[in-house]
Design a protein around this motif. Structure first.
Motif, PDB file in Angstrom:
ATOM      1  N   HIS A 146       2.584  -8.997  11.166  1.00 11.26           N
ATOM      2  CA  HIS A 146       3.810  -9.365  11.801  1.00 11.26           C
ATOM      3  C   HIS A 146       3.749 -10.630  12.383  1.00 11.26           C
ATOM      4  O   HIS A 146       2.612 -10.706  13.394  1.00 11.26           O
ATOM      5  N   PRO A 147       4.629 -11.374  12.768  1.00 17.96           N
ATOM      6  CA  PRO A 147       4.479 -12.646  13.320  1.00 17.96           C
ATOM      7  C   PRO A 147       4.297 -12.156  14.839  1.00 17.96           C
ATOM      8  O   PRO A 147       3.707 -13.211  15.556  1.00 17.96           O
ATOM      9  N   VAL A 148       4.789 -11.478  15.299  1.00 17.76           N
ATOM     10  CA  VAL A 148       4.651 -11.193  16.930  1.00 17.76           C
ATOM     11  C   VAL A 148       3.702 -10.343  17.091  1.00 17.76           C
ATOM     12  O   VAL A 148       3.016 -10.247  18.012  1.00 17.76           O
ATOM     13  N   VAL A 149       3.750  -8.950  16.484  1.00 19.06           N
ATOM     14  CA  VAL A 149       2.791  -7.879  16.800  1.00 19.06           C
ATOM     15  C   VAL A 149       1.345  -8.218  16.625  1.00 19.06           C
ATOM     16  O   VAL A 149       0.516  -7.800  17.405  1.00 19.06           O
ATOM     17  N   THR A 150       0.908  -8.981  15.726  1.00 17.90           N
ATOM     18  CA  THR A 150      -0.450  -9.691  15.191  1.00 17.90           C
ATOM     19  C   THR A 150      -0.906 -10.313  16.554  1.00 17.90           C
ATOM     20  O   THR A 150      -2.186  -9.840  17.151  1.00 17.90           O
ATOM     21  N   PRO A 151      -0.349 -11.378  16.925  1.00 17.33           N
ATOM     22  CA  PRO A 151      -0.694 -12.068  18.295  1.00 17.33           C
ATOM     23  C   PRO A 151      -0.765 -11.106  19.408  1.00 17.33           C
ATOM     24  O   PRO A 151      -1.604 -11.170  20.152  1.00 17.33           O
ATOM     25  N   ALA A 152       0.159 -10.318  19.598  1.00 24.79           N
ATOM     26  CA  ALA A 152       0.144  -9.158  20.586  1.00 24.79           C
ATOM     27  C   ALA A 152      -1.312  -8.227  20.517  1.00 24.79           C
ATOM     28  O   ALA A 152      -1.843  -8.267  21.574  1.00 24.79           O
ATOM     29  N   PHE A 153      -1.457  -7.905  19.298  1.00 28.62           N
ATOM     30  CA  PHE A 153      -2.787  -7.187  19.181  1.00 28.62           C
ATOM     31  C   PHE A 153      -3.952  -8.173  19.431  1.00 28.62           C
ATOM     32  O   PHE A 153      -4.656  -7.596  20.294  1.00 28.62           O
ATOM     33  N   MET A 154      -3.877  -9.176  19.078  1.00 32.43           N
ATOM     34  CA  MET A 154      -5.038 -10.146  19.476  1.00 32.43           C
ATOM     35  C   MET A 154      -5.208 -10.199  21.063  1.00 32.43           C
ATOM     36  O   MET A 154      -6.376 -10.186  21.729  1.00 32.43           O
ATOM     37  N   TYR A 155      -4.100 -10.399  21.677  1.00 34.76           N
ATOM     38  CA  TYR A 155      -4.093 -10.748  23.071  1.00 34.76           C
ATOM     39  C   TYR A 155      -4.536  -9.232  23.768  1.00 34.76           C
ATOM     40  O   TYR A 155      -5.276  -9.490  24.743  1.00 34.76           O
ATOM     41  N   MET A 156      -4.254  -7.998  23.178  1.00 34.88           N
ATOM     42  CA  MET A 156      -4.784  -7.084  24.075  1.00 34.88           C
ATOM     43  C   MET A 156      -6.025  -6.849  23.856  1.00 34.88           C
ATOM     44  O   MET A 156      -6.723  -6.454  24.623  1.00 34.88           O
ATOM     45  N   SER A 157      -6.596  -7.252  22.689  1.00 33.34           N
ATOM     46  CA  SER A 157      -7.900  -6.930  22.436  1.00 33.34           C
ATOM     47  C   SER A 157      -8.876  -7.775  23.381  1.00 33.34           C
ATOM     48  O   SER A 157      -9.755  -7.654  23.931  1.00 33.34           O
ATOM     49  N   GLN A 158      -8.184  -9.075  23.397  1.00 34.14           N
ATOM     50  CA  GLN A 158      -8.830  -9.851  24.446  1.00 34.14           C
ATOM     51  C   GLN A 158      -8.773  -9.375  25.890  1.00 34.14           C
ATOM     52  O   GLN A 158     -10.002  -9.422  26.398  1.00 34.14           O
ATOM     53  N   LEU A 159      -7.829  -8.776  26.332  1.00 42.98           N
ATOM     54  CA  LEU A 159      -7.740  -8.299  27.783  1.00 42.98           C
ATOM     55  C   LEU A 159      -8.875  -7.017  28.006  1.00 42.98           C
ATOM     56  O   LEU A 159      -9.370  -7.005  28.703  1.00 42.98           O
ATOM     57  N   LEU A 160      -8.800  -6.556  26.737  1.00 43.71           N
ATOM     58  CA  LEU A 160      -9.877  -5.214  26.962  1.00 43.71           C
ATOM     59  C   LEU A 160     -11.346  -5.726  26.770  1.00 43.71           C
ATOM     60  O   LEU A 160     -12.308  -4.844  27.201  1.00 43.71           O
ATOM     61  N   THR A 161     -11.685  -6.817  26.164  1.00 45.83           N
ATOM     62  CA  THR A 161     -13.073  -7.144  25.827  1.00 45.83           C
ATOM     63  C   THR A 161     -13.414  -8.177  26.995  1.00 45.83           C
ATOM     64  O   THR A 161     -14.576  -8.561  27.283  1.00 45.83           O
ATOM     65  N   LYS A 162     -12.417  -8.934  27.480  1.00 49.96           N
ATOM     66  CA  LYS A 162     -12.878 -10.181  28.136  1.00 49.96           C
ATOM     67  C   LYS A 162     -12.684 -10.071  29.903  1.00 49.96           C
ATOM     68  O   LYS A 162     -13.308 -10.646  30.411  1.00 49.96           O
ATOM     69  N   CYS A 163     -11.605  -9.098  30.119  1.00 48.56           N
ATOM     70  CA  CYS A 163     -11.587  -9.199  31.647  1.00 48.56           C
ATOM     71  C   CYS A 163     -12.422  -8.049  32.172  1.00 48.56           C
ATOM     72  O   CYS A 163     -12.650  -6.940  31.713  1.00 48.56           O
ATOM     73  N   ARG A 164     -12.753  -8.459  33.386  1.00 49.50           N
ATOM     74  CA  ARG A 164     -13.894  -7.688  34.414  1.00 49.50           C
ATOM     75  C   ARG A 164     -12.840  -6.465  34.913  1.00 49.50           C
ATOM     76  O   ARG A 164     -11.850  -6.652  35.159  1.00 49.50           O
ATOM     77  N   ILE A 165     -13.613  -5.550  34.905  1.00 52.20           N
ATOM     78  CA  ILE A 165     -13.010  -4.429  35.457  1.00 52.20           C
ATOM     79  C   ILE A 165     -13.602  -4.063  36.978  1.00 52.20           C
ATOM     80  O   ILE A 165     -14.732  -3.845  37.125  1.00 52.20           O
ATOM     81  N   THR A 166     -12.820  -4.481  38.090  1.00 50.77           N
ATOM     82  CA  THR A 166     -13.514  -4.535  39.342  1.00 50.77           C
ATOM     83  C   THR A 166     -12.970  -3.487  40.370  1.00 50.77           C
ATOM     84  O   THR A 166     -13.460  -3.190  41.428  1.00 50.77           O
ATOM     85  N   THR A 167     -11.635  -3.001  40.173  1.00 46.39           N
ATOM     86  CA  THR A 167     -11.118  -2.371  41.173  1.00 46.39           C
ATOM     87  C   THR A 167     -10.408  -1.202  40.264  1.00 46.39           C
ATOM     88  O   THR A 167     -10.172  -1.020  39.203  1.00 46.39           O
ATOM     89  N   LEU A 168      -9.609  -0.036  41.100  1.00 46.79           N
ATOM     90  CA  LEU A 168      -8.938   0.797  40.444  1.00 46.79           C
ATOM     91  C   LEU A 168      -7.870   0.402  39.628  1.00 46.79           C
ATOM     92  O   LEU A 168      -7.653   1.040  38.721  1.00 46.79           O
ATOM     93  N   GLN A 169      -7.378  -0.484  40.395  1.00 43.88           N
ATOM     94  CA  GLN A 169      -5.986  -1.029  39.724  1.00 43.88           C
ATOM     95  C   GLN A 169      -6.402  -1.561  37.911  1.00 43.88           C
ATOM     96  O   GLN A 169      -5.359  -1.244  37.318  1.00 43.88           O
ATOM     97  N   ASP A 170      -7.388  -2.420  37.912  1.00 40.00           N
ATOM     98  CA  ASP A 170      -7.904  -2.796  36.705  1.00 40.00           C
ATOM     99  C   ASP A 170      -7.943  -1.550  35.767  1.00 40.00           C
ATOM    100  O   ASP A 170      -7.664  -1.823  34.501  1.00 40.00           O
ATOM    101  N   VAL A 171      -8.592  -0.408  36.442  1.00 41.87           N
ATOM    102  CA  VAL A 171      -8.626   0.694  35.336  1.00 41.87           C
ATOM    103  C   VAL A 171      -7.453   1.055  35.039  1.00 41.87           C
ATOM    104  O   VAL A 171      -7.246   1.537  33.784  1.00 41.87           O
ATOM    105  N   ILE A 172      -6.521   1.157  35.979  1.00 42.97           N
ATOM    106  CA  ILE A 172      -5.189   1.701  35.356  1.00 42.97           C
ATOM    107  C   ILE A 172      -4.564   0.850  34.532  1.00 42.97           C
ATOM    108  O   ILE A 172      -4.134   1.187  33.391  1.00 42.97           O
ATOM    109  N   LYS A 173      -4.583  -0.653  34.880  1.00 40.85           N
ATOM    110  CA  LYS A 173      -4.108  -1.498  33.892  1.00 40.85           C
ATOM    111  C   LYS A 173      -4.632  -1.306  32.426  1.00 40.85           C
ATOM    112  O   LYS A 173      -4.095  -1.320  31.317  1.00 40.85           O
ATOM    113  N   GLY A 174      -6.005  -1.289  32.503  1.00 42.21           N
ATOM    114  CA  GLY A 174      -6.864  -1.338  31.295  1.00 42.21           C
ATOM    115  C   GLY A 174      -6.342   0.065  30.484  1.00 42.21           C
ATOM    116  O   GLY A 174      -6.068   0.252  29.292  1.00 42.21           O
TER     117      GLY A 174
END
Lengths: 802, 494
Positions: free
Chosen positions: A508-536
């Protein structure tokens, strides 16, 4: 070959001569001595013969005649230089109309004659004319002609009739009649029998004509009657009462009312509209529509569209040289949702409902009814600023209605812009210190409606937001080497994406990029605080929601959940499982979710995490923090359970869940958890454990045998012999032209040769004539001389005698 | 400004007449002074002054006697003056060396440049006579002072070192720097007794890692000696224990800036073997150096493939050096003489680990596995086993087994790839579906896929031109208004 010449001559024969020639031809054709038959050696089926019968005599005489008229004339005048000049006024001027021409000529003539020719002629007057003849002359002859013709026209029988009944008065009368009617056309005299026969056929023909005329009239009336009957029955069915009344009234006397009724009968009837559907039917229809849409969605989920869209390998002929030459291209379009119009209807209905229900609250607040679409985001914001949610909704609704694309040309672009503004506004609301999530919750509705109206624009603006966010993250990684999870606005945007677009599509032209973005969020971003955990965890929920229908496998999701479990454990060497990137087995940021305080453990109640926690967590107390930690853990257990349920059918389900299971069974201190938490834990573990292990060996699909390419010669069926086949249309035309040229050339050479022969003949005859004349003259001279001599001798003899 | 003028005046005076030679002390005093500005002025002036003196030959050449002895001695006044001036020069050098440890980078740089200028001039006008007559000498002592200044023990001098790199272009400077560094390492590390000195080692590394060795022998007279010195330096550097970050850095440049210039690359075997044994990212990086040794220098490495097999753990798909590692793994597994069980074990392990991999790694590893199948058709039982046992309750493959031969990979099937056919990324799903059919003959080209990053993937996806945008047909009821919304269960809109 001779045909062309013949045709040519035929055309150039003067039209006046056509009539007699035709009759002569008929005569000649019937004469067997004139006809030359070209005998065919073989009789070939299907061949059209054109020149099987020829008339050599006729054609020759025609040719000679034509030559005498043209060539001979030229020949005779070859040394004459006199030219005939036509000096009539405007004879060859086509621009002047004939009437004008005549007028001008007339004036010219008058001018020429102006001035008296004869000065002694006193009463010279214009000569009066009628039809160009002088009246004086007519007066002289008139009487005789008139009386004669009059009597003859009225009283006499026609020549034919007399000929038929009374023998026609012999050849004399006939001759006279024929000479009177047709001056030069010599006709063979018809026999009596022929004449009678002709007359009989004529009368018969007339009779037949009359008969057919009568019949057709009858037919027409019958048809008209039938038509009327049909209309009558219609009237009878629709309005039986009035019809009856009509008949009653009609019989006694047709009055004005009848006339009107009748007229109405012929008029177009208003057809009854379809009846209103019952609720059941409506529900059924809606269900059918939804079923169709669901089927569409499933098709897209399996990516069937794509396969169908791919060009199927077309049939390859044995003669295909496999040089990649393809004649036609595939321009089929993707099947698309046909919801848009329906969506629009829904839109209008739904959009109007809040207006009606909230009207009573807003009688006090009066705002203008007509809204223009704001040109910039600032004006848009100022329009909504300080209003309550309901007011904002009404404003948005009115903007949409006032600027509906069907009302004006530019409205579409304006409303498309509105979608972008609304998105930006939502983002801004989400980034506030106290995010106005309730407002966003309501604003999603108009967003959905706009999206239904302009899917392309909506997808573009969401893609734009995603691209910006991903770009920012990439820059952060490049500069700092690590990225942080984005703010609440991006999370909301991702959630909105799942509301606006079908997340189960294969691509899907929108959903597939959204998937990719979320995947990057879960793999690239450091989890340092409790907020990060909640966001994750929020993103994990998003992932689960995205794939809930399609059941697609998301490795990042499992990895992250494993990591979350990992950070809820006290520090020690992890055994039997490995955590990957954003989490590390040793190092900083461990024990983020670890709760040791017994009191907090006991006082914990499962609570729903407020989203605003993401932006402000600092001011909460220690106990609350611990409670939030425990809620996160519970959420994590629940997500694991849902994942297990979702991925149950995957062939390597156990391998995927293995690390999670190891962690749950061997490392998680279950007994220390409060009872509620233990419930969550056990339900998750149960979901993981009670799955059958079933492995069946893989078998790959059978390969289709590829046919060998064979270079066999091309065979073409010949359907008609003799006709030149093959080649394109152009080539065929060219061939035809060449052939025609050849034929014409031959014909022309032949003509020239014949002309020369004709001329030679003429010259010969001229010479012969001249010679014979000379001979004659010489003879005459000699004769006269010999006579003279004789006379002289006789005189001499006489004298001698005497 | 006034100070600058005074200093300039002083230099003029000293150079002008020997009578005012004592004014040198003014300069030296300023050089050792506190004021940064003055020190800079003095450094510049000293450079000018002693540079001129060196060129004029007004410094005593040959062995230098002690100052008192020299003054008291019976030499000519000329000689005495020269010796005295030489002592001042010595003092000046010491002062500049001190300045190299100063806080301000400007001063450091200035001191460095001045010292290097002295080195240059001394090489032209040698103060110490060459041992064999006629050959040229190089002022090693001065250079040693510079190198010591460049390698402080307690701070990061990478900025100064990068400034120094321009001098490393000269073959002689490079050669003697290499020698000096070797000496310095031996001296410093001996004192610390195997305790790593992070700053010092970091400094040494940043000094010696960019060394550009000439490629051809014709470039330099004593190429062999140069190579040997280079090799000795590295060996002495690597002999000592390195911090983990530095370890990786050394391994990263090992294959293209160290090994090719060593006289005897096999001397690195010990270092690389140890690194390979450490595990994790360091092992992955050591692989590259080992590969060169195995490939070009006939290194026999026992159980190499077993070791490689044990390197495969979930982190390989996430680490930075993924491209390099898979490039090498591809090379190692390209031999067609490998036994099928080994390749099958690799395939099975790689695909098992792929269950935790991000999409960009998956897009690389699936064609990688396809290539392995093409090279080793005997492994195709993994994807096609027509008469296998029907209902197995376990995957026969044993993930925990360290011996590839014992892992029973050949009895298994690639269920992992079948799982990936359900991956959320359409390209991954398509790539995985390839294994359902029989493979084409030609191998996939991996070079473009190795370096694939998540952002590139995303960018490619976003830039696609959409023909048609399907829409959600379910009417929205609110942010969390869907049927069975997970969010509604766990989050609130407060």
């Amino acid at each position: 070959m001779g045909k062309a010449a013949k045709r040519k001559r035929k055309v150039s024969v003067p039209s006046t001569a056509k009539g007699p020639v035709k009759s002569a031809m008929a005569m000649v054709k019937s004469n067997p001595f004139e006809v030359k038959v070209n005998r065919q050696k073989f009789n070939i089926l299907g061949r059209k013969t054109k020149n099987d019968v020829g008339l050599p005599g006729v054609s020759r005489s025609k040719a000679i005649k034509k030559r005498t008229q043209t060539l001979l004339k030229e020949y005779k005048e070859r040394e004459k230089t006199n030219v005939f000049k036509d000096k009539r006024f405007g004879e060859y001027n086509t621009k002047i109309s004939p009437e004008e021409k005549m007028i001008r000529r007339f004036t010219l003539e008058r001018q020429k004659n102006y001035g008296k020719k004869n000065i002694y002629n006193l009463n010279e007057d214009e000569e009066l004319t009628h039809y160009g003849q002088s009246l004086a002359e007519i007066e002289k002859m008139n009487d005789i002609i008139d009386s004669d013709s009059d009597t003859e026209e009225r009283g006499t029988l026609s020549a034919e009739l007399t000929a038929a009944h009374f023998g026609g008065g012999g050849g004399l009368l006939r001759k006279k009649a024929s000479s009177g009617q047709q001056d030069e056309e010599e006709e063979k005299p018809k026999s009596r029998k022929e004449l009678i026969e002709e007359m009989i056929t004529k009368s018969k023909q007339e009779k037949q004509e009359r008969q057919t005329q009568r019949e057709s009239a009858l037919e027409l009336t019958e048809k008209l009657d039938n038509d009327w009957k049909e209309i009558q029955t219609l009237i009878a069915r629709k309005t039986p009462k009035s019809e009856k009344k009509d008949k009653e009234v009609e019989k006694p006397k047709p009055d004005e009312y009848d006339m009107i009724v009748r007229e109405l009968g012929f008029e177009m009837k208003a057809k009854p509209s379809e009846r209103m559907k019952t609720e059941e039917e409506l529900a059924k229809e809606e269900q059918a529509r939804l079923q169709k849409l669901e089927a569409d969605r499933l098709r897209r989920m399996h990516g069937l569209d794509e396969q169908a869209n791919k060009k199927k390998p077309s049939h390859v002929s044995a003669d295909d040289l496999a040089d990649g030459f393809i004649l036609d291209k595939d321009d089929r379009r993707l099947l698309s949702y046909k919801v848009r119009r329906i969506g629009l209807e829904v839109t209008s209905v739904k959009a109007s409902s809040p207006t009606s229900c909230s009207k009573q609250d807003f009688c006090l607040v009066s705002f203008c009814f007509y809204f223009l679409v704001p040109e910039s985001y600032e004006t848009f914001k100022s329009l909504l600023a300080g209003r309550t949610i309901e007011q904002q909704l009404i404003i948005l609704d009115r903007i949409q209605k006032c600027n509906h694309p069907s009302l004006a040309v530019g409205n579409k672009a304006k409303l498309e812009k509105l979608f972008g503004f609304l998105l930006e506004y939502i983002g801004e609301l989400a980034t506030l210190d106290l995010p106005e999530l309730r407002t966003i919750d309501k604003l999603v509705l108009p967003l959905y409606n706009l999206c239904q109206m302009f899917p392309e624009a909506a997808s573009d603006s969401i893609k734009f937001i995603l691209r910006d966010a991903a770009h920012d993250m990439e820059e952060l990684i490049e500069v700092k080497g690590r990225a942080t999870l984005p703010g609440l606005d991006m999370l909301i945007y991702l959630k909105i994406t799942s509301l606006l677009f079908p997340t189960s599509d294969f691509m899907h032209p929108v959903v597939t990029p959204a998937f990719m973005y979320m995947s990057q969020l879960l793999t690239k971003c450091r989890i340092t605080t409790l907020q990060d955990v909640i966001k994750g965890l929020f993103i994990c929920c998003l992932f689960l929601e995205y794939v809930s229908l399609s059941k697609r496998f998301v490795p990042e999701l499992i990895n992250f959940l494993l990591g979350v479990l990992h950070i809820s454990l006290p520090k020690k060497r992890a055994q039997g499982y490995t955590v990957v990137h954003p989490f590390s087995p040793v190092g900083k940021n461990l024990e983020l979710l670890l709760v040791c305080d017994k009191k907090d453990l006991e006082s914990w109640q499962k609570q729903n995490l407020p989203l605003s926690i993401v932006t402000r967590l600092k001011e909460t107390s220690r106990t609350e923090m611990n409670h939030i930690r425990l809620s996160c853990l519970a959420l994590c257990f629940d997500l694991i359970k849902k994942c297990a349920a979702l991925y149950e059918s995957l062939p390597s389900f156990h391998e995927i869940m293995h690390p999670v299971r190891v962690l749950l069974t061997q490392h998680v201190p279950v007994n220390e958890y409060p009872e509620k938490m233990q419930e969550w834990y056990h339900s998750a573990l149960k979901e993981l454990e009670n799955k059958v292990k079933q492995y069946t060996p893989l078998i790959s699909e059978k390969k289709k045998p590829v046919p060998l390419k064979q270079y066999t010669p091309k065979i073409v069926k010949v359907l008609e012999f003799g006709r030149k086949q093959g080649g394109s249309k152009k080539e065929q035309e060219r061939k035809q032209l060449i052939q025609r040229h050849k034929r014409e050339l031959k014909g022309a050479i032949r003509e020239i040769r014949k002309d020369n022969q004709f001329l030679a003949r003429m010259q010969l005859s001229e010479i012969m004539e001249r010679d014979s004349a000379r001979k004659r003259k010489v003879k005459e001279l000699l004769g006269s001389l010999s006579a003279q001599e004789g006379e002289w001798k006789a005189m001499k003899r006489k004298r001698g005698k005497n | 400004m006034a100070r600058a003028a005074a200093v300039a005046d002083c230099v003029q005076a000293v150079l002008g007449s020997r009578a005012s030679a004592n004014r040198v002390f003014e300069l030296l005093e300023l050089l050792g002074g506190e004021d940064e500005e003055d020190a800079a002025c003095a450094a510049r002036a000293c450079g000018r002054l002693f540079g001129a003196l060196l060129q004029r030959g007004e410094l005593l050449a040959g062995p230098l006697p002690a100052e008192e002895a020299c003054l008291a001695g019976s030499g000519s006044a000329e000689d005495k003056y020269k010796a005295w001036m030489r002592h001042r020069y010595q003092e000046c050098v010491a002062g500049l060396a001190e300045l190299m440890g100063h806080g301000s980078f400007r001063l450091k740089e200035l001191a460095l440049c001045t010292l290097m200028r002295f080195v240059e001039l001394e090489a032209k006008h040698p103060l110490v006579a060459a041992e064999p007559q006629g050959s040229r000498t190089f002022p090693r002592e001065r250079l040693k002072v510079v190198v010591d200044g460049l390698l402080p023990i307690n701070e990061d001098a990478s900025l100064l070192i990068s400034r120094f790199q321009e001098y490393m272009e000269y073959d002689d400077v490079r050669y003697f720097v290499i020698k000096a560094v070797t000496g310095s390492i031996a001296q410093v590390m001996q004192k610390t007794k195997e305790r790593p000195l992070p700053f010092y080692q970091q400094n040494v590394f940043s000094l010696i890692s960019p060394i550009n060795m000439p490629n051809k022998e014709s470039d330099m007279v004593k190429f062999l000696a140069h190579k040997q010195a280079f090799e000795k330096m590295w060996l002495s550097f690597l002999k000592h224990k390195l911090p983990a970050g530095l370890y990786k850095k050394v391994l990263v440049i090992m294959h293209d800036s160290i090994l090719p210039y060593m006289n005897e690359p096999t001397l690195m075997i010990d270092f690389l073997t140890v690194a390979y044994g450490i595990g994790g990212a360091i092992s992955l990086l050591a692989l590259n150096g080992l590969f060169i040794l195995i490939h070009q220098h006939n290194l026999e490495y026992p159980d190499f493939y077993k070791k490689l097999y044990s390197l495969l753990d979930p982190s390989i798909y996430h680490v930075k050096y993924r491209a390099r590692f898979f490039h090498l793994t591809d090379l190692f597994l390209s031999s067609s003489h490998l036994p099928a069980y080994l390749v099958a074990a690799f395939i099975k392990r790689l695909s098992r680990l792929a269950l935790t991999a991000p999409p960009e790694a998956l897009l690389m590893i699936i064609p990688f596995i396809c290539n392995l199948f093409r090279r080793h058709p005997a492994c195709s039982v993994l994807v096609h086993r027509p008469n296998g046992p029907a209902g197995m309750s376990e995957d026969p493959y044993i993930m925990e087994e360290e011996q590839p031969s014992q892992s029973r990979a050949l009895e298994s099937s690639l269920w992992e790839i079948q799982t990936l056919q359900n991956h959320y990324h359409p390209d991954v799903a398509k790539a995985a579906a390839v294994l359902n059919h029989s493979l084409s003959e030609i191998e996939d080209d991996l070079s473009g896929l190795l370096e694939l990053s998540a952002y590139e993937l995303f960018d490619k996806e976003v830039k696609k031109k959409a023909i048609d945008v399907p829409l959600e047909f379910e009417q929205v009821r609110g942010l969390f208004g869907k049927k069975n919304d997970i969010f509604a269960e766990h989050f609130t809109l407060d």
